[in-house]
Design a protein around this motif. Structure first.
Motif, mmCIF file in Angstrom:
data_model
loop_
_atom_site.group_PDB
_atom_site.id
_atom_site.type_symbol
_atom_site.label_atom_id
_atom_site.label_comp_id
_atom_site.label_asym_id
_atom_site.label_seq_id
_atom_site.Cartn_x
_atom_site.Cartn_y
_atom_site.Cartn_z
ATOM 1 N N GLU A 199 0.829 -1.206 0.000
ATOM 2 C CA GLU A 199 0.000 0.000 0.000
ATOM 3 C C GLU A 199 0.864 1.256 0.000
ATOM 4 O OE1 GLU A 199 -3.807 -1.863 2.465
ATOM 5 O OE2 GLU A 199 -2.203 -0.771 3.496
ATOM 6 N N ARG A 200 1.932 1.254 0.780
ATOM 7 C CA ARG A 200 2.801 2.430 0.828
ATOM 8 C C ARG A 200 3.474 2.660 -0.523
ATOM 9 N NH1 ARG A 200 4.485 4.123 6.066
ATOM 10 N NH2 ARG A 200 6.439 4.825 5.133
ATOM 11 N N ASN A 201 3.911 1.589 -1.174
ATOM 12 C CA ASN A 201 4.582 1.739 -2.471
ATOM 13 C C ASN A 201 3.627 2.247 -3.546
ATOM 14 O OD1 ASN A 201 7.012 0.868 -1.412
ATOM 15 N ND2 ASN A 201 6.720 -1.267 -2.039
ATOM 16 N N LEU A 202 2.390 1.758 -3.534
ATOM 17 C CA LEU A 202 1.423 2.210 -4.536
ATOM 18 C C LEU A 202 1.054 3.678 -4.326
ATOM 19 C CD1 LEU A 202 -0.946 -0.897 -4.773
ATOM 20 C CD2 LEU A 202 0.894 -0.240 -6.309
ATOM 21 N N VAL A 203 0.872 4.074 -3.076
ATOM 22 C CA VAL A 203 0.566 5.477 -2.794
ATOM 23 C C VAL A 203 1.764 6.361 -3.136
ATOM 24 C CG1 VAL A 203 0.034 7.115 -0.953
ATOM 25 C CG2 VAL A 203 -1.150 4.927 -1.043
ATOM 26 N N GLU A 204 2.969 5.880 -2.886
ATOM 27 C CA GLU A 204 4.165 6.666 -3.233
ATOM 28 C C GLU A 204 4.261 6.888 -4.730
ATOM 29 O OE1 GLU A 204 9.021 6.234 -2.792
ATOM 30 O OE2 GLU A 204 7.690 5.229 -1.363
ATOM 31 N N ARG A 205 3.879 5.881 -5.532
ATOM 32 C CA ARG A 205 3.883 6.061 -6.984
ATOM 33 C C ARG A 205 2.881 7.141 -7.396
ATOM 34 N NH1 ARG A 205 2.795 0.483 -9.743
ATOM 35 N NH2 ARG A 205 2.722 1.920 -11.526
ATOM 36 N N MET A 206 1.720 7.153 -6.742
ATOM 37 C CA MET A 206 0.731 8.189 -7.057
ATOM 38 C C MET A 206 1.250 9.572 -6.662
ATOM 39 S SD MET A 206 -3.120 8.774 -5.595
ATOM 40 C CE MET A 206 -2.415 9.426 -4.087
ATOM 41 N N ILE A 207 1.941 9.672 -5.539
ATOM 42 C CA ILE A 207 2.481 10.959 -5.106
ATOM 43 C C ILE A 207 3.513 11.457 -6.099
ATOM 44 C CG2 ILE A 207 3.880 12.062 -3.319
ATOM 45 C CD1 ILE A 207 2.441 10.384 -1.260
ATOM 46 N N HIS A 208 4.334 10.578 -6.654
ATOM 47 C CA HIS A 208 5.296 10.986 -7.685
ATOM 48 C C HIS A 208 4.575 11.580 -8.899
ATOM 49 C CE1 HIS A 208 9.253 9.755 -6.196
ATOM 50 N NE2 HIS A 208 8.665 8.701 -5.635
ATOM 51 N N VAL A 209 3.449 10.988 -9.279
ATOM 52 C CA VAL A 209 2.680 11.517 -10.412
ATOM 53 C C VAL A 209 2.142 12.912 -10.084
ATOM 54 C CG1 VAL A 209 0.634 11.162 -11.835
ATOM 55 C CG2 VAL A 209 2.084 9.218 -11.249
ATOM 56 N N VAL A 210 1.619 13.090 -8.876
ATOM 57 C CA VAL A 210 1.056 14.390 -8.482
ATOM 58 C C VAL A 210 2.151 15.457 -8.422
ATOM 59 C CG1 VAL A 210 -0.130 15.631 -6.639
ATOM 60 C CG2 VAL A 210 -0.842 13.311 -7.238
ATOM 61 N N LEU A 211 3.328 15.107 -7.872
ATOM 62 C CA LEU A 211 4.416 16.084 -7.790
ATOM 63 C C LEU A 211 4.928 16.471 -9.168
ATOM 64 C CD1 LEU A 211 6.457 14.792 -4.713
ATOM 65 C CD2 LEU A 211 4.802 16.646 -4.819
ATOM 66 N N GLY A 212 4.945 15.530 -10.101
ATOM 67 C CA GLY A 212 5.329 15.871 -11.471
ATOM 68 C C GLY A 212 4.364 16.864 -12.100
ATOM 69 N N ASP A 213 3.055 16.671 -11.861
ATOM 70 C CA ASP A 213 2.069 17.619 -12.375
ATOM 71 C C ASP A 213 2.191 18.978 -11.687
ATOM 72 O OD1 ASP A 213 1.112 15.700 -14.056
ATOM 73 O OD2 ASP A 213 -0.502 15.060 -12.710
ATOM 74 N N LEU A 214 2.519 18.974 -10.392
ATOM 75 C CA LEU A 214 2.673 20.236 -9.672
ATOM 76 C C LEU A 214 3.859 21.032 -10.216
ATOM 77 C CD1 LEU A 214 1.625 21.995 -7.359
ATOM 78 C CD2 LEU A 214 3.154 20.766 -5.816
ATOM 79 N N SER A 215 4.939 20.351 -10.538
ATOM 80 C CA SER A 215 6.084 21.045 -11.144
ATOM 81 C C SER A 215 5.706 21.637 -12.495
ATOM 82 C CB SER A 215 7.264 20.076 -11.298
ATOM 83 O OG SER A 215 7.685 19.571 -10.039
ATOM 84 N N ALA A 216 4.966 20.870 -13.289
ATOM 85 C CA ALA A 216 4.531 21.373 -14.599
ATOM 86 C C ALA A 216 3.567 22.542 -14.458
ATOM 87 C CB ALA A 216 3.886 20.241 -15.393
ATOM 88 N N ALA A 217 2.744 22.551 -13.403
ATOM 89 C CA ALA A 217 1.809 23.657 -13.208
ATOM 90 C C ALA A 217 2.528 24.950 -12.863
ATOM 91 C CB ALA A 217 0.810 23.300 -12.105
ATOM 92 N N PHE A 218 3.681 24.865 -12.185
ATOM 93 C CA PHE A 218 4.446 26.056 -11.824
ATOM 94 C C PHE A 218 5.394 26.507 -12.943
ATOM 95 C CE2 PHE A 218 3.290 25.402 -7.354
ATOM 96 C CZ PHE A 218 3.209 26.713 -6.914
#
Length: 378
Positions: A199-218
């Protein structure tokens, strides 16, 4: 005998009257006891208030419940329903400036996350922005519903940290979707146990996706890289700022048909300080009063400006007394020759060095080199 009978009757009458007066006193005592019992049934403070009012007191005295209600410390009210002076104090502490461009950044983040999470989960994902809040970091940590996962990330270019909170509903929904759970069935939640490594690994993969989008938004505003640091389940271990520091919290809702949950993004104001001026813009590219057309016009006109130049042959240091004793006919011998360099100045600023000569009927200076403003340039 008649006189004695009259005396006995009069004595009996006086005794009866005396007994009636004694009964009246008992009635007065009973009435006083009744008043005391009535006052005893009422609250002591209310009795004091009534006594103060009856005695001509200047102001009404508040009891403890009224004081607590006025100050906002009423135990019966919820933690979020503060009133009175306490609410005024808290509202003044959290009245921070608004950053208009940050709302644009979060709108871009929502659109990018909708596409990225669809590709990540291979499911129909809808992302919506509930609201953006300004509050203190300590208040946010105390309001996190547990169990949850908290991802700490670092903004490399800004050299500071942020926090990403994933609630339990979204955790189980992501795990269920990524591991092939059937649609139409709610994710199974097992309370009271820690999250597994899967569960921790799957959620961490999702967080990496969100952080990549956050960088692109800025990126259109200021290029920045958000790097994942660690994943915590205890809010105490996810402390990235002082409890009294201000922070921006964006609450996102992620829906995957009949499954989903909440994701909250916290960025302290200290993290956004390097781009604060950019976030204060009302629209992209706002100049804050700077006019590029006027700058170009001023630069072009400066090339046509006339300035006065001074050609300095030589300089001497003399005492003030010698200067005051100068008379008509005195000579000053200059330590220079026809081939010595002449310094050209504009005001007190040296510009060029050259040789003195003649052109037609005018004395001219031929520029040979740029003048050194200070000795360090030699």
């Amino acid at each position: 005998m008649a006189d004695e009978d009259d005396d006995d009757a009069l004595a009996a009458e006086w005794e009866a009257m005396a007994g009636g007066e004694e009964g009246g006193d008992d009635g007065g005592e009973d009435m006083a006891a009744e008043w005391e019992s009535m006052l005893g049934d009422e609250d002591g403070d209310d009795g004091d208030d009534m006594a103060a009012q009856m005695g001509g007191g200047s102001a009404r005295v508040l009891n403890q419940d009224e004081i607590d209600s006025l100050l906002g410390f009423d135990d019966g009210s919820g933690a979020g329903d503060q009133s009175g002076i306490q609410a005024i104090i808290n509202s003044s502490m959290v009245a921070y400036e608004r950053l208009p461009m940050l709302e644009v950044v979060f709108d871009r983040l929502v659109r990018m996350m909708s596409t990225s999470l669809r590709n990540f989960t291979s499911d129909n994902v809808e992302v919506s922005l509930d609201n953006i809040l300004s509050l203190r970091f300590g208040d946010y940590l105390n309001s996190i519903p547990l169990p949850a996962m908290l991802g700490v990330f670092k903004a490399e270019e800004w050299d500071n940290y942020g926090l990403l909170t994933v609630d339990s509903a979204l955790i189980y929904s992501i795990v269920d979707v990524l591991l092939g759970g059937r649609r139409g069935t709610a994710a199974m939640r097992i309370e009271g146990r820690p999250y597994t490594t899967i569960e921790r690994n799957l959620v961490e993969r999702m967080i990496h996706v969100v952080l990549g989008d956050l960088s692109a938004a800025f990126d259109p505003l200021s290029p920045v890289t958000f790097r994942f640091e660690r994943l915590e389940t205890n809010p105490r271990f996810a402390t990235i700022a002082r409890h009294a520091n201000a922070a921006i919290v964006a609450k996102l809702r992620i829906d995957m048909e009949d499954r989903g949950g909440r994701l909250e993004l916290l960025i302290p104001y200290a993290t956004l300080e390097p781009v604060r001026e950019l976030l204060l813009q009302m629209f992209m590219g706002e100049k804050f009063g700077r006019d590029s057309i006027w700058e170009n016009h001023l630069a072009n006109e400066l090339w046509q400006t006339h300035v006065n130049l001074l050609a300095v042959l030589d300089e001497q240091v003399m005492a003030l007394g010698d200067v005051l004793n100068l008379e008509v006919g005195n000579r000053l011998v200059l330590n220079t020759s026809p081939t010595s360099p002449v310094e050209v100045r504009c005001g007190d600023v040296p510009l060029f060095k050259g040789l003195m000569g003649r052109k037609g009927d005018r004395i001219a200076i031929q520029v040979r080199d740029r003048a050194r403003i200070n000795e360090e340039e030699k």
